[in-house]
Design a protein around this motif. Structure first.
Motif, PDB file in Angstrom:
ATOM      1  N   LEU A 103      31.164 -19.622  25.719  1.00 47.40           N
ATOM      2  CA  LEU A 103      31.530 -19.125  27.042  1.00 47.40           C
ATOM      3  C   LEU A 103      32.941 -19.576  27.415  1.00 47.40           C
ATOM      4  O   LEU A 103      33.736 -18.796  27.952  1.00 47.40           O
ATOM      5  CB  LEU A 103      30.504 -19.648  28.052  1.00 47.40           C
ATOM      6  N   VAL A 104      33.266 -20.826  27.130  1.00 48.05           N
ATOM      7  CA  VAL A 104      34.605 -21.326  27.437  1.00 48.05           C
ATOM      8  C   VAL A 104      35.644 -20.561  26.608  1.00 48.05           C
ATOM      9  O   VAL A 104      36.695 -20.173  27.120  1.00 48.05           O
ATOM     10  CB  VAL A 104      34.689 -22.855  27.197  1.00 48.05           C
ATOM     11  N   VAL A 105      35.309 -20.296  25.336  1.00 53.92           N
ATOM     12  CA  VAL A 105      36.242 -19.530  24.495  1.00 53.92           C
ATOM     13  C   VAL A 105      36.432 -18.126  25.078  1.00 53.92           C
ATOM     14  O   VAL A 105      37.551 -17.638  25.226  1.00 53.92           O
ATOM     15  CB  VAL A 105      35.714 -19.443  23.047  1.00 53.92           C
ATOM     16  N   LEU A 123      34.511  -7.127  37.217  1.00 51.06           N
ATOM     17  CA  LEU A 123      34.086  -7.533  35.870  1.00 51.06           C
ATOM     18  C   LEU A 123      34.369  -9.029  35.663  1.00 51.06           C
ATOM     19  O   LEU A 123      33.517  -9.783  35.193  1.00 51.06           O
ATOM     20  CB  LEU A 123      34.844  -6.687  34.848  1.00 51.06           C
ATOM     21  N   TRP A 124      35.556  -9.431  36.045  1.00 54.45           N
ATOM     22  CA  TRP A 124      35.963 -10.835  35.919  1.00 54.45           C
ATOM     23  C   TRP A 124      35.071 -11.744  36.777  1.00 54.45           C
ATOM     24  O   TRP A 124      34.579 -12.766  36.320  1.00 54.45           O
ATOM     25  CB  TRP A 124      37.440 -10.950  36.319  1.00 54.45           C
ATOM     26  N   MET A 129      30.516 -15.661  37.645  1.00 57.42           N
ATOM     27  CA  MET A 129      29.157 -15.924  38.133  1.00 57.42           C
ATOM     28  C   MET A 129      28.258 -16.337  36.965  1.00 57.42           C
ATOM     29  O   MET A 129      27.456 -17.269  37.073  1.00 57.42           O
ATOM     30  CB  MET A 129      28.563 -14.669  38.791  1.00 57.42           C
ATOM     31  N   LEU A 130      28.410 -15.621  35.842  1.00 61.44           N
ATOM     32  CA  LEU A 130      27.594 -15.951  34.673  1.00 61.44           C
ATOM     33  C   LEU A 130      27.919 -17.359  34.185  1.00 61.44           C
ATOM     34  O   LEU A 130      27.029 -18.105  33.786  1.00 61.44           O
ATOM     35  CB  LEU A 130      27.822 -14.934  33.560  1.00 61.44           C
ATOM     36  N   PHE A 131      29.186 -17.726  34.253  1.00 58.48           N
ATOM     37  CA  PHE A 131      29.575 -19.078  33.859  1.00 58.48           C
ATOM     38  C   PHE A 131      28.833 -20.100  34.723  1.00 58.48           C
ATOM     39  O   PHE A 131      28.218 -21.046  34.222  1.00 58.48           O
ATOM     40  CB  PHE A 131      31.090 -19.248  34.003  1.00 58.48           C
ATOM     41  N   PRO A 198      17.408 -17.422  35.320  1.00 54.73           N
ATOM     42  CA  PRO A 198      17.373 -16.297  34.383  1.00 54.73           C
ATOM     43  C   PRO A 198      17.424 -14.934  35.083  1.00 54.73           C
ATOM     44  O   PRO A 198      18.073 -14.017  34.591  1.00 54.73           O
ATOM     45  CB  PRO A 198      16.045 -16.490  33.639  1.00 54.73           C
ATOM     46  N   ALA A 199      16.764 -14.819  36.233  1.00 54.54           N
ATOM     47  CA  ALA A 199      16.822 -13.543  36.951  1.00 54.54           C
ATOM     48  C   ALA A 199      18.275 -13.215  37.282  1.00 54.54           C
ATOM     49  O   ALA A 199      18.738 -12.084  37.087  1.00 54.54           O
ATOM     50  CB  ALA A 199      15.978 -13.616  38.223  1.00 54.54           C
ATOM     51  N   GLY A 200      19.007 -14.226  37.763  1.00 55.74           N
ATOM     52  CA  GLY A 200      20.429 -14.023  38.065  1.00 55.74           C
ATOM     53  C   GLY A 200      21.215 -13.667  36.814  1.00 55.74           C
ATOM     54  O   GLY A 200      22.076 -12.786  36.836  1.00 55.74           O
ATOM     55  N   ILE A 201      20.880 -14.346  35.714  1.00 55.29           N
ATOM     56  CA  ILE A 201      21.611 -14.072  34.469  1.00 55.29           C
ATOM     57  C   ILE A 201      21.371 -12.636  34.011  1.00 55.29           C
ATOM     58  O   ILE A 201      22.306 -11.920  33.666  1.00 55.29           O
ATOM     59  CB  ILE A 201      21.216 -15.097  33.380  1.00 55.29           C
TER      60      ILE A 201
END
Ligand code: FES
Lengths: 478, 203
Positions: A103-105, A123-124, A129-131, A198-201
């Protein structure tokens, strides 16, 4: 030939019902300006790790129990007893590290390549948010084994939340399910780890992939982020193959690591332990170290203000930076600030390890903890023993023990259960001595009420001394 | 400023193109020249096969993990020791004993106590009877006064050796598997289906 015609007949039938050809076209024919590249594999690599985390997570839940009483035993059972249990737990645990690294990469690359530019603000932000959600997964998952390091690292983590001004105490109590860490904390973390986050993911991964496809691939750093001009290549087959090769290498590496060096489990959390030095998972070390520098009145700066500024900067980035330039060396301020943060984090992580090594007392305690973990891993699994309290707990007094013998000899246990817990044929006797005093018990035993007789209770015809012993036993049923 | 950036971008773009492509038009964003259909299909099969085999390989530990309890299902209760056989050689009346049995249930061990009777048959052989009545499962009690087992629930009666005499129970009292090991009497505890004519092991 016939077979072929039949197949295409089936495919066209399926397509008419499902529109699968359109989906396939949509998925595979995505144009990539400038052509397929190894540099683009990280996003889909994350999807594969996510898939692996979901599958291993679901399987672990077959054995796991989220309760302070049983969590550690069940993880120990998975690790030491269940076939391939140590392997699958390790895959899940190393998978979380791989997720954070990849994720960091992915984030760093998007930043340095300026791929957030060109109508890609949402998108960004969905990526940011996913991070945050993945970091939340790592934090909540760490507590679940309920071993020493899990317990104490989470105690520290929730204490940090407590330092947030105004709502801090409330936030901490909300996370812990009370003022102290306990079984409610574990339940909450479990719910967050397997249901809420997980729901958020899922939601944000869906949005992220959809928005990515809508905006299109940004292409190489020489490409115009708004109107791609370079010759494009379709996603399939070259990029697909690269993505799959990368995913296979990733999963293979995780598998090999899990096989050769399975994740350990420490001794069960002992909240009374005052010596234990908690250390978070390695990717949290920089933050752990960072917080050491901010104490007392300044804590708010380190915990809220500076991280808030960084987060705000990242969110605002695509709105502020509208230039077409994407090459990092032509964007010195942006590149430099991100590189500074990254180097700062690496330095903090290194510093954390260095300080632990430099302080003899700390190094000794950490070494002791490592030895304890190793020793625990070597001890064979011991199951939790359950049964009537008296079989496990302190033995009965001599009188009560004789009373118990009378209880079984006279078949009282036939209806009232081995230990007075009751059966379908008779009521439970646990707590009778609270309801009735000694004399009342003698009375009903010698001369049961009509209701008791209707339920097949015979008068107890044993000598007075024995009756006293029997009552001594009944008194232990609490 | 921005203008010069754009020029830069275009210069690089030209180099990029001459490196990457030898053929094809430069129409922006067009889907030019996908590989021939035959190759695409073949590649699709290769990718599909590769993915399936990797997934298959990965699913081996998962399947073994999920099936683990099935490999343990065969564990039955072990033997409980009732002491030296000589303890029972003198007696004629059935001797009541309580045994603790341990059952493994995944990550837990469940302890419970069960009552059994050791009976010396007329032939001199020992036999072990469970105290659970084959009618509805009450604890059968031995009555010294008439040398009979009596069930307190519905007055089922059995002989000293456990043969049904009267009452609702459908069969004799159930005897348990036993053995003599180093002079000690040992028994394996089991439960049996109630209300049926023949003895059927439950667990
Ligand atoms: S349960 Fe024993 S006679 Fe009914």
């Amino acid at each position: 030939m016939k077979q072929n015609a039949k197949q295409s007949g089936f495919m066209s039938w399926l397509d008419k019902r499902t529109g699968i050809e359109g989906l396939k076209h949509e998925a595979l024919n995505e144009p990539i300006p400038g052509g397929a590249r190894w540099a683009y594999v990280f996003g889909s690599g994350l999807l594969y790790i996510l898939l692996s985390q979901i599958v291993t997570g679901v399987f672990l839940a077959m054995y796991y129990v989220a309760s302070a009483d049983h969590a550690h035993t069940t993880i120990e059972y998975i690790t030491k007893q269940v076939t391939a249990g140590g392997f699958i737990r390790s895959l899940h645990s190393y998978g979380s590290s791989a997720m954070v690294v990849t994720l960091v990469v992915h984030l760093g690359q998007t930043y340095f390549f300026g791929s957030y530019k060109g109508r890609r603000e949402i998108l960004w932000i969905s990526g940011l948010m996913l991070f945050a959600l993945v970091i939340g997964m790592a934090f909540t998952g760490y507590l679940l084994p309920w071993d020493e390091k899990a317990y104490f690292a989470t105690a520290v983590g929730t204490n940090i939340a407590g330092e947030v001004p105004i709502i801090g105490d409330w936030l901490k109590a909300l996370m812990r399910g009370g003022t102290e860490m306990g079984t409610l904390t574990l339940s909450r973390f479990f719910v967050a780890h397997v249901f809420l986050i997980p729901a958020g993911i899922f939601a944000f991964v869906g949005a992220h992939v959809y928005l990515f496809r809508k905006a299109g691939s940004a292409g190489p750093i020489s490409e115009d982020p708004y109107e791609p001009k370079q010759k494009s290549e379709q996603f399939y087959p070259k990029q697909v193959i690269m993505d799959i090769v990368f995913a296979t290498i990733l999963v293979g590496a995780l598998g090999l690591l899990s096989y050769l060096s399975p994740v350990e489990l420490g001794p069960k959390a002992n909240p009374a332990d005052t010596q234990f030095l908690p250390r978070p998972e390695w990717y949290y070390l920089p933050i752990f170290q960072w917080l050491k520098y901010w104490s007392g009145a300044y804590a708010i700066v380190g915990i809220v203000v500076i991280p808030g500024i960084v987060a705000g900067f990242l969110v605002a980035l695509p709105f502020m930076d509208k230039s077409l330039e994407r090459r990092p060396w032509k964007r010195p301020i942006a590149s430099f600030s991100f590189a500074t943060i990254l180097c700062g984090l690496i330095f903090l992580g290194w510093q954390s390890g260095h300080e632990d090594g430099a302080d003899a007392a700390v190094a000794k305690q950490l070494a002791k903890q490592a030895t304890e973990t190793e020793a625990f891993m070597k001890t064979p699994f011991k199951s939790e023993t359950m049964g009537p309290a008296m079989l496990i707990a302190a033995p009965l007094s001599p009188e009560a023990a004789k009373g118990k013998k009378l209880f079984t000899d006279n078949s009282c246990d036939g209806c009232h259960g081995d230990n007075g817990q009751g059966t379908e044929n008779g009521p439970k006797l646990i707590g009778v001595s609270v309801k009735f005093d000694h004399d009342e018990l003698v009375k009903v035993l010698r001369n049961p009420t009509q209701k008791m007789r209707d339920g097949n209770m015979d008068p107890v015809e044993i000598p007075d001394d024995d009756l006293a012993l029997l009552i001594a036993f009944l008194n232990t049923l609490k | 400023m921005i203008g010069s950036h754009v020029t830069n971008v275009h210069q690089t773009l030209m180099i990029e193109n001459s490196e990457v492509s030898k053929s094809g038009s430069n129409t922006s964003g067009s889907l030019d020249h996908p590989p021939p259909t035959g190759r695409r299909t073949f590649l699709g099969w290769v990718i599909g096969l590769g993915t399936v085999s990797v997934a298959g390989l990965l699913s081996i530990p998962l399947v073994r993990f999920a099936l683990d309890p099935l490999t343990r299902a065969a564990t039955s209760t072990g033997w409980s020791d009732l002491g030296p056989t000589s303890d029972f050689s003198e007696t004629t009346a059935p001797q009541k004993r309580t045994i603790s049995i341990t059952q493994t249930d995944g990550w837990r061990t469940v302890l419970s106590e069960k009552s059994i009777y050791v009976v010396k048959k007329a032939s001199g052989e020992l036999t072990v009877l469970t105290a659970i009545c084959p009618h509805l499962g009450c604890s059968v009690k031995y009555n010294e006064s008439n040398n009979q087992f009596k069930c307190p629930c519905h007055n089922g009666a059995f002989t000293t050796e456990g043969k049904l005499v009267s009452g609702p129970p459908p069969r004799d009292m159930d005897n348990l598997e036993m053995r003599i090991q180093d002079g000690h009497l040992q028994v394996r505890y089991q439960t049996f289906r109630q209300l049926v004519k023949s003895k059927e092991v439950l667990a």
